[in-house]
Motif scaffolding. Structure first.
Motif, mmCIF file in Angstrom:
data_model
loop_
_atom_site.group_PDB
_atom_site.id
_atom_site.type_symbol
_atom_site.label_atom_id
_atom_site.label_comp_id
_atom_site.label_asym_id
_atom_site.label_seq_id
_atom_site.Cartn_x
_atom_site.Cartn_y
_atom_site.Cartn_z
ATOM 1 N N UNK A 173 3.761 -63.152 -35.075
ATOM 2 C CA UNK A 173 4.357 -63.633 -36.325
ATOM 3 C C UNK A 173 5.872 -63.496 -36.238
ATOM 4 N N UNK A 174 6.549 -64.444 -35.571
ATOM 5 C CA UNK A 174 7.998 -64.340 -35.378
ATOM 6 C C UNK A 174 8.754 -64.251 -36.700
ATOM 7 N N UNK A 175 9.829 -63.487 -36.739
ATOM 8 C CA UNK A 175 10.616 -63.362 -37.971
ATOM 9 C C UNK A 175 11.236 -64.689 -38.387
ATOM 10 N N UNK A 176 11.383 -64.876 -39.688
ATOM 11 C CA UNK A 176 12.004 -66.087 -40.213
ATOM 12 C C UNK A 176 11.024 -67.193 -40.521
ATOM 13 N N UNK A 184 0.026 -71.537 -29.610
ATOM 14 C CA UNK A 184 -0.687 -72.647 -28.974
ATOM 15 C C UNK A 184 -0.969 -72.474 -27.492
ATOM 16 N N UNK A 185 -0.105 -71.822 -26.755
ATOM 17 C CA UNK A 185 -0.291 -71.761 -25.305
ATOM 18 C C UNK A 185 0.304 -70.479 -24.762
ATOM 19 N N UNK A 186 -0.226 -70.024 -23.620
ATOM 20 C CA UNK A 186 0.263 -68.817 -22.954
ATOM 21 C C UNK A 186 0.229 -69.058 -21.451
ATOM 22 N N UNK A 187 1.333 -68.704 -20.757
ATOM 23 C CA UNK A 187 1.337 -68.871 -19.306
ATOM 24 C C UNK A 187 0.895 -67.580 -18.625
ATOM 25 N N UNK A 192 4.299 -66.893 -24.694
ATOM 26 C CA UNK A 192 3.527 -67.669 -25.663
ATOM 27 C C UNK A 192 4.453 -68.646 -26.375
ATOM 28 N N UNK A 193 3.963 -69.864 -26.616
ATOM 29 C CA UNK A 193 4.708 -70.811 -27.446
ATOM 30 C C UNK A 193 3.819 -71.276 -28.594
ATOM 31 N N UNK A 207 7.496 -66.517 -27.427
ATOM 32 C CA UNK A 207 7.279 -65.103 -27.731
ATOM 33 C C UNK A 207 6.789 -64.389 -26.479
ATOM 34 N N UNK A 208 7.435 -63.264 -26.164
ATOM 35 C CA UNK A 208 7.021 -62.479 -25.003
ATOM 36 C C UNK A 208 7.484 -61.041 -25.174
#
Length: 300
Positions: A173-176, A184-187, A192-193, A207-208
């Motif tokens: 849950x990114x701030x803002x 949606x996706x993780x490498x 994560x994006x 996010x990482x």
């Protein structure tokens, strides 16, 4: 649209045949410099009224969903070695596949009763994915470590992102950003994006390790990142000033616009380590089709 919350499907659907037509086209660009030439191959499930491609692995296996008639339910598919395999979660009204890893494990969602549920599928067995104490859960992406991302919450409109690692769930849950938020996706490096709401628009994030960064196509009405490979190349779509949707790639801080030749709208959904991009486009009659690109310079 239950777990598949996409504006692209608010349209009129009619029957489309199977079509494999390679098209060579240069991409329009947002970045300074020349974008690469890319071959697009159209993907349609035979006899479907619409086909969407959501995920691709290193081997080039594709997953997504389709409809058999206008306004009908979604059904999932995997396309491997020239063959479509169609499947549905047992007892579900609708099923959609969102991601696939190099072991062939597929993740997605299904609509059962009145709720969305997440699942993984190895080609034989479905495993339900449920975040504890949450009403609904949908899986959207998976990496080669078996880490899974998606959304969870009391409803899709109150969703927050999640990551599952070794059976343990972490909230994303990114701030803002306010709900809903979708991961949606993780490498394979755990980046994560996804995107979330910000006032009256949508804003992307990466996010990482507990840290997030904003992703926004300059001047766009909204930005929704949907895929990432191990080189950190991100794909998704954005809303342009002309009220049309275009796909994009983000690499080395440069955004490049993607538009399927002749399409009214283009959505890039996933990218593998060879730089192959998958997604969905709308034609002039508002029919939707999947696509896969040739390998690009956005390789590992």
């Amino acid at each position: 649209m239950h777990g598949v919350r996409r504006v692209r499907f608010l349209l009129i659907l009619v029957l489309q045949p199977l079509c494999w037509t390679p098209i060579i086209a240069a991409q329009s660009i947002l970045q300074v410099g020349r974008a690469p030439q890319v071959t697009f191959t159209n993907i349609d499930v035979p006899g479907a009224s619409g086909t969407a491609v959501n995920g691709i692995n290193t081997a080039g296996d594709l997953v997504g969903y389709y409809q058999t008639f206008q306004g009908g339910p979604f059904h999932a598919f995997c396309f491997r070695n020239g063959t479509f395999t169609l499947f549905d979660y047992p007892g579900a009204k609708e099923t959609w596949a969102s991601g696939i890893n190099d072991s062939g494990i597929i993740v997605g969602g299904a609509f059962i009763g009145s709720i969305d549920i997440g699942f993984s599928y190895d080609g034989t067995t479905f495993t339900t994915i449920t975040v504890p104490n949450q009403h609904e859960t949908v899986a959207l992406g998976i990496n080669n470590n078996g880490d899974i991302v998606g959304w969870t919450g009391q409803s899709i409109n109150a969703a927050t992102g999640f990551e599952s690692h070794n059976g343990r769930f972490q909230q994303i849950s990114p701030p803002g950003l306010i709900h809903p938020i979708y991961a949606y996706a993780i490498n394979n490096f755990g980046e994560v994006v996804g995107y979330g709401e910000l006032q009256d628009t949508a804003e992307g994030f990466a996010f990482q390790n507990g840290q997030s960064r904003k992703l926004a196509v300059p001047g766009a009405g909204l930005t929704e990142p949907l895929g990432i490979n191990d080189s950190g190349v991100i794909v998704g779509f954005y809303l342009a000033a002309a009220s049309s949707y275009f796909g994009f790639t983000l690499t080395n801080r440069h955004y490049t616009s993607i538009s399927y030749p002749g399409a009214t709208n283009t959505f890039a959904d996933g990218i593998n380590n060879s730089g192959q991009i998958v997604g969905t486009y709308l034609d002039q009659q508002n029919n939707y089709h999947g696509f896969v690109s040739s390998p690009t310079r956005y390789a590992r």
